[in-house]
Design a protein around this motif. Structure first.
Motif, PDB file in Angstrom:
ATOM      1  N   ALA A  54      -4.805 -28.262 -61.719  1.00 42.22           N
ATOM      2  CA  ALA A  54      -5.324 -28.217 -60.579  1.00 42.22           C
ATOM      3  C   ALA A  54      -6.248 -27.272 -60.994  1.00 42.22           C
ATOM      4  O   ALA A  54      -7.390 -26.402 -59.738  1.00 42.22           O
ATOM      5  CB  ALA A  54      -4.753 -27.532 -60.044  1.00 42.22           C
ATOM      6  N   ASN A  55      -6.499 -26.179 -61.981  1.00 39.91           N
ATOM      7  CA  ASN A  55      -7.175 -25.205 -62.443  1.00 39.91           C
ATOM      8  C   ASN A  55      -8.757 -25.845 -62.231  1.00 39.91           C
ATOM      9  O   ASN A  55      -9.859 -25.582 -62.516  1.00 39.91           O
ATOM     10  CB  ASN A  55      -6.998 -24.964 -64.194  1.00 39.91           C
ATOM     11  N   ARG A  56      -9.007 -27.397 -62.247  1.00 35.54           N
ATOM     12  CA  ARG A  56     -10.380 -27.356 -62.338  1.00 35.54           C
ATOM     13  C   ARG A  56     -10.878 -27.055 -60.823  1.00 35.54           C
ATOM     14  O   ARG A  56     -12.204 -27.666 -60.602  1.00 35.54           O
ATOM     15  CB  ARG A  56     -10.383 -28.857 -62.757  1.00 35.54           C
ATOM     16  N   PHE A  57     -10.028 -26.789 -59.995  1.00 37.00           N
ATOM     17  CA  PHE A  57     -10.343 -27.021 -58.302  1.00 37.00           C
ATOM     18  C   PHE A  57     -10.500 -25.743 -58.204  1.00 37.00           C
ATOM     19  O   PHE A  57     -10.276 -25.356 -58.623  1.00 37.00           O
ATOM     20  CB  PHE A  57      -9.141 -27.873 -58.111  1.00 37.00           C
ATOM     21  N   GLU A  58     -11.323 -25.394 -57.082  1.00 37.93           N
ATOM     22  CA  GLU A  58     -12.126 -23.666 -56.843  1.00 37.93           C
ATOM     23  C   GLU A  58     -10.770 -23.369 -55.681  1.00 37.93           C
ATOM     24  O   GLU A  58     -10.206 -24.506 -54.908  1.00 37.93           O
ATOM     25  CB  GLU A  58     -13.481 -23.890 -56.300  1.00 37.93           C
ATOM     26  N   ASN A  59     -10.721 -22.239 -55.753  1.00 45.96           N
ATOM     27  CA  ASN A  59      -9.263 -21.905 -54.738  1.00 45.96           C
ATOM     28  C   ASN A  59      -8.319 -22.143 -54.459  1.00 45.96           C
ATOM     29  O   ASN A  59      -7.964 -22.734 -53.648  1.00 45.96           O
ATOM     30  CB  ASN A  59     -10.350 -21.825 -52.845  1.00 45.96           C
ATOM     31  N   ASN A  60      -7.540 -22.175 -55.692  1.00 45.86           N
ATOM     32  CA  ASN A  60      -6.439 -23.017 -55.468  1.00 45.86           C
ATOM     33  C   ASN A  60      -5.473 -21.854 -55.451  1.00 45.86           C
ATOM     34  O   ASN A  60      -5.038 -20.933 -55.535  1.00 45.86           O
ATOM     35  CB  ASN A  60      -5.735 -22.864 -57.116  1.00 45.86           C
ATOM     36  N   ARG A  61      -4.473 -22.107 -54.672  1.00 44.86           N
ATOM     37  CA  ARG A  61      -3.551 -21.740 -54.003  1.00 44.86           C
ATOM     38  C   ARG A  61      -2.266 -22.432 -54.081  1.00 44.86           C
ATOM     39  O   ARG A  61      -2.024 -24.091 -54.307  1.00 44.86           O
ATOM     40  CB  ARG A  61      -3.642 -22.221 -52.487  1.00 44.86           C
ATOM     41  N   GLN A  62      -0.915 -21.696 -54.623  1.00 42.65           N
ATOM     42  CA  GLN A  62       0.485 -21.990 -54.799  1.00 42.65           C
ATOM     43  C   GLN A  62       1.171 -21.762 -53.996  1.00 42.65           C
ATOM     44  O   GLN A  62       1.605 -21.482 -53.685  1.00 42.65           O
ATOM     45  CB  GLN A  62       0.909 -22.090 -56.165  1.00 42.65           C
ATOM     46  N   SER A 186      -5.650 -18.216 -70.174  1.00 45.43           N
ATOM     47  CA  SER A 186      -6.356 -18.097 -68.927  1.00 45.43           C
ATOM     48  C   SER A 186      -7.901 -18.222 -68.977  1.00 45.43           C
ATOM     49  O   SER A 186      -7.433 -17.156 -69.286  1.00 45.43           O
ATOM     50  CB  SER A 186      -4.971 -17.891 -68.240  1.00 45.43           C
ATOM     51  N   GLY A 187      -8.174 -18.791 -68.284  1.00 50.79           N
ATOM     52  CA  GLY A 187      -9.441 -18.651 -67.892  1.00 50.79           C
ATOM     53  C   GLY A 187     -10.557 -19.112 -69.400  1.00 50.79           C
ATOM     54  O   GLY A 187     -12.062 -19.193 -69.179  1.00 50.79           O
ATOM     55  N   SER A 188      -9.920 -19.805 -70.334  1.00 50.27           N
ATOM     56  CA  SER A 188     -10.794 -20.145 -71.824  1.00 50.27           C
ATOM     57  C   SER A 188     -11.677 -21.132 -71.225  1.00 50.27           C
ATOM     58  O   SER A 188     -10.569 -22.203 -71.239  1.00 50.27           O
ATOM     59  CB  SER A 188      -9.189 -20.096 -73.029  1.00 50.27           C
ATOM     60  N   GLU A 189     -12.687 -21.068 -71.608  1.00 47.17           N
ATOM     61  CA  GLU A 189     -13.978 -22.260 -71.038  1.00 47.17           C
ATOM     62  C   GLU A 189     -13.282 -23.069 -72.354  1.00 47.17           C
ATOM     63  O   GLU A 189     -13.327 -24.687 -71.535  1.00 47.17           O
ATOM     64  CB  GLU A 189     -14.503 -21.726 -71.676  1.00 47.17           C
ATOM     65  N   ARG A 190     -12.911 -23.334 -73.353  1.00 48.61           N
ATOM     66  CA  ARG A 190     -12.463 -24.211 -74.511  1.00 48.61           C
ATOM     67  C   ARG A 190     -11.078 -24.365 -73.958  1.00 48.61           C
ATOM     68  O   ARG A 190     -11.199 -26.298 -73.866  1.00 48.61           O
ATOM     69  CB  ARG A 190     -12.828 -23.786 -75.558  1.00 48.61           C
ATOM     70  N   ILE A 191     -10.252 -23.943 -73.698  1.00 50.16           N
ATOM     71  CA  ILE A 191      -9.057 -24.946 -73.539  1.00 50.16           C
ATOM     72  C   ILE A 191      -9.298 -25.538 -71.610  1.00 50.16           C
ATOM     73  O   ILE A 191      -8.906 -27.110 -71.103  1.00 50.16           O
ATOM     74  CB  ILE A 191      -7.870 -24.042 -72.618  1.00 50.16           C
ATOM     75  N   GLN A 194     -11.262 -28.412 -72.705  1.00 48.52           N
ATOM     76  CA  GLN A 194      -9.902 -29.924 -73.172  1.00 48.52           C
ATOM     77  C   GLN A 194      -9.596 -30.143 -72.328  1.00 48.52           C
ATOM     78  O   GLN A 194      -8.973 -31.700 -72.526  1.00 48.52           O
ATOM     79  CB  GLN A 194      -9.730 -28.806 -74.390  1.00 48.52           C
ATOM     80  N   LEU A 195      -8.697 -29.716 -71.285  1.00 49.58           N
ATOM     81  CA  LEU A 195      -7.887 -29.927 -70.256  1.00 49.58           C
ATOM     82  C   LEU A 195      -8.895 -31.369 -69.440  1.00 49.58           C
ATOM     83  O   LEU A 195      -8.326 -32.477 -69.178  1.00 49.58           O
ATOM     84  CB  LEU A 195      -7.146 -29.147 -69.634  1.00 49.58           C
ATOM     85  N   ASN A 196      -9.985 -30.716 -68.822  1.00 53.62           N
ATOM     86  CA  ASN A 196     -11.079 -31.894 -68.404  1.00 53.62           C
ATOM     87  C   ASN A 196     -11.082 -33.138 -68.428  1.00 53.62           C
ATOM     88  O   ASN A 196     -10.959 -34.151 -68.331  1.00 53.62           O
ATOM     89  CB  ASN A 196     -11.663 -31.183 -68.018  1.00 53.62           C
ATOM     90  N   GLU A 197     -11.220 -33.142 -70.314  1.00 51.52           N
ATOM     91  CA  GLU A 197     -11.086 -34.158 -71.318  1.00 51.52           C
ATOM     92  C   GLU A 197      -9.980 -34.910 -71.455  1.00 51.52           C
ATOM     93  O   GLU A 197      -9.998 -36.225 -71.715  1.00 51.52           O
ATOM     94  CB  GLU A 197     -11.751 -33.892 -72.717  1.00 51.52           C
TER      95      GLU A 197
END
Length: 626
Positions: A54-62, A186-191, A194-197
């Motif tokens: 879910a982190n890859r999507f904008e305006n994320n709500r739980q 949280s917010g790490s571009e590297r992480i 990696q999750l996107n891959e």
């Protein structure tokens, strides 16, 4: 007269009813006892993976855990032009669905489903209509129900469906991907990269629409074959309105996997005893599906559902012929025939030990009854590892010296979330008394494989882990190196050389332990269960536990249940993912340790049970009738 409870059809109820309408009755009868707000560990870990995507999507709500609150939150957030909602709850009259991730972009909606099944890159980025894989069809059918509920609420919207799977070929270039939501990462571009891959998007819109129009036979009972999801919902709504209008249901092959077929833990009737007459059957509790080995599917397809009606194998003539043959092993086919004989109230051996079982008399002491627990997870915890690489987090070892002394050693990883357990696991394993001597007793090759995998893992940094690698090599290849049985697989001698009348469809560790305890309690030959064994197995005296032959149920907490390795794994992963409450951290370690202790002690119990008979065996099989 109290009002009839309103039954809401949700994802779970829809899928189960489509697979067999009888499940509707069982599930809805128990609905008041189900706590939908409680998130058990397996579910928490699944949602953790969902959140990583879910982190890859904008305006994320739980959304909240409460279904009612989540429905209100979803309704409010969908008024926005752009939003992604984790755990979106959509309801239309008495139809309800909870969608893992629902993305809205202007008037377009996208259902996101997250699945743990590894996907090869060669399988492509789209699921084609007409696919025949049962697991994928189930994913499609669940999405088709969600699509139907969403369409009824938003008939003008364009709706797509995407599945996300972990990439089978992914290897992490960073550690601690499981801690993606912690403040330090949280917010790490590297992480995030990696999750996107790690997770691959697979388009499923056309395949879901195909299933929505024509439900496949692979995941449905025959009255739903070829029907649309909308038509299936109509049939289920009729069941809800009047349960007496139950369609005629026959036994079918999916009954084998159904939780409702057999009686429940509290003695409630099983499905078959409620719905299928058995006037001519003496043992209606003995179903064909509990027969060990091959042939159950052929029997059920021919209309045979009870063991006493099953066919003997062609090579079977009589029990005397079977026991008189000087065969070196007790084959699976022989075990099947013995089960059928017992179901027909014919005499079978109470105990049967083949000559080769005396292998255990040649084992070098000390004997280490060893059990490892390992976790596999889609989010790699360590650099240079792939999804579902095992992480060994717990062990229990009962060491038996030749003088009869029994020593228990155990360890459970409760280190910091970002500390991988392997180094400490090996260091603690090296402290087991005499671990580099004698015989390691295991049930299946799991522990031997574990040692080899630990060597491979730590060997990537051999200078850093030199001490740990030395310990593992001594465990793997002790002196003298020519000793044949350094790792001794107890499951092999059970499979080939051991039988008792209480063994049924499985030769797994827990089933074998339970059968031995049943045999020993029924037998008057030995006083097997002494006070020490009773204390470890049951925590109570022999008289008190006579009615409860399952030691694994005695230590369960009212809120937590660790019944198998999967439960243990998910509990530990929940801790390691930072998802466990402080109260749970107080209670769970004790339950996990007790579970693992019983696994290693079960090996000792099996050994002790067999050993008492190998002492008196002559040159022939030991066959006992009681």
């Amino acid at each position: 007269m109290p009002e009839k409870e309103t039954i809401v059809i949700n994802d779970d109820l829809f899928l189960n009813t489509v697979s067999c309408p009888l499940k509707f009755t069982h599930i809805t009868n128990n609905c008041l006892n189900r706590d939908s707000s409680k998130l058990y560990f397996r579910q928490r870990n699944k949602l953790h993976i969902r959140d990583a995507i879910a982190n890859r999507f904008e305006n994320n709500r739980q959304t909240s855990n409460s279904t009612k609150d989540a429905a209100n939150e979803t309704k409010t957030w969908l008024k926005r032009d752009h939003v992604s909602i984790c755990g979106a709850v959509i309801q239309h009259n008495l139809l309800l669905t909870r969608i893992p991730i629902l993305v809205k972009e202007d008037e377009k909606l996208t259902i996101i489903q997250v699945h743990g099944k590894l996907r090869k890159r060669s399988e492509g980025d789209e699921i084609k209509p007409g696919i025949k894989k049962r697991s994928i069809i189930r994913y499609l059918l669940k999405a088709a129900y969600r699509l139907e509920v969403l369409r009824r609420n938003f008939p003008e919207s364009e709706i797509d469906i995407h599945f996300y799977f972990p990439d089978k070929h992914f290897k992490s270039s960073a550690g601690n991907l499981h801690l993606f939501d912690q403040p330090s990462l949280s917010g790490s571009e590297r992480i995030e990269k990696q999750l996107n891959e790690l997770f691959r998007k697979v388009r499923a819109t056309d395949a879901v629409k195909h299933v929505s129009e024509q439900i496949p036979s692979e995941q449905s009972y025959q009255i739903f074959h070829g029907k649309s999801v909308s038509e299936a919902i109509q049939k289920i709504e009729l069941l809800r309105e009047d349960s007496t209008e139950q369609p005629k249901i026959d036994r079918h092959r999916s009954c084998k996997y159904c939780d409702f077929r057999l009686p429940g833990d509290k003695g409630a009737e099983g499905c078959w005893s409620q719905f299928f007459p058995t006037e001519n059957i003496q043992h209606p509790e003995k179903h064909i599906f509990e027969l060990i080995g091959q042939g159950n599917r052929a029997e059920s397809e021919n209309g045979t559902y009870y063991q006493e009606e099953a066919e003997f194998s062609r090579s079977f003539d009589s029990l005397k012929d079977l026991t008189d043959k000087n065969t070196p092993t007790i084959t699976i086919l022989n075990r099947r025939n013995l089960q059928i004989l017992k179901a027909r109230d014919r005499e079978i051996p109470s105990l049967w030990l083949k000559q080769r079982i005396k292998l255990i008399d040649d084992l070098a002491y000390p004997l280490h009854f060893l059990d490892f627990e390992a976790a596999t997870y889609a989010l790699p915890m360590k650099k240079e590892t792939r999804p579902y690489t095992p992480a060994y987090f717990q062990f229990s070892c009962h060491t038996l010296r030749e003088n009869g002394e029994l020593i228990h050693t155990e360890w459970l990883d409760m280190q910091a979330w970002d500390t991988h357990p392997h180094a400490e696991f090996v260091q603690q394993l090296g402290k087991v008394p005499g671990i580099c001597e004698g015989t390691i007793m295991q049930y299946s090759p799991f522990e031997k494989q574990g040692v080899n995998r630990l060597i491979a893992d730590l060997g990537r940094e051999d200078i850093r882990y030199q001490d740990e690698l030395e310990i593992l090599e001594k465990i793997r290849r002790p002196k003298p190196q020519k000793y044949e049985h350094r790792f001794f697989d107890v499951s092999r001698i059970i499979r080939d050389y051991y039988f008792n009348e209480y063994l049924n469809d499985s030769l797994g560790l827990k089933q074998v332990l339970k059968s031995i305890l049943q045999w020993e309690q029924a037998s008057e030959l030995t006083d097997f269960l002494d006070d020490t064994m009773n204390e470890i197995l049951y925590g109570e005296t022999r008289d008190q536990h006579k009615k409860n032959l399952d030691p694994y149920k005695n230590y369960q907490n009212s809120n937590f249940s660790i019944n198998d390795g999967s439960d243990a794994m998910n509990a530990w992963l929940s801790f390691k993912n930072g998802l466990m409450s402080e109260d749970e951290k107080e209670v769970l370690p004790g339950i996990l340790k007790k579970y693992c202790t019983l696994d290693s002690y079960a090996l000792f119990v099996i050994f002790k049970h067999i050993k008492q008979f190998t002492k008196v065996m002559g040159d022939e099989d030991y066959i006992l009738f009681q």
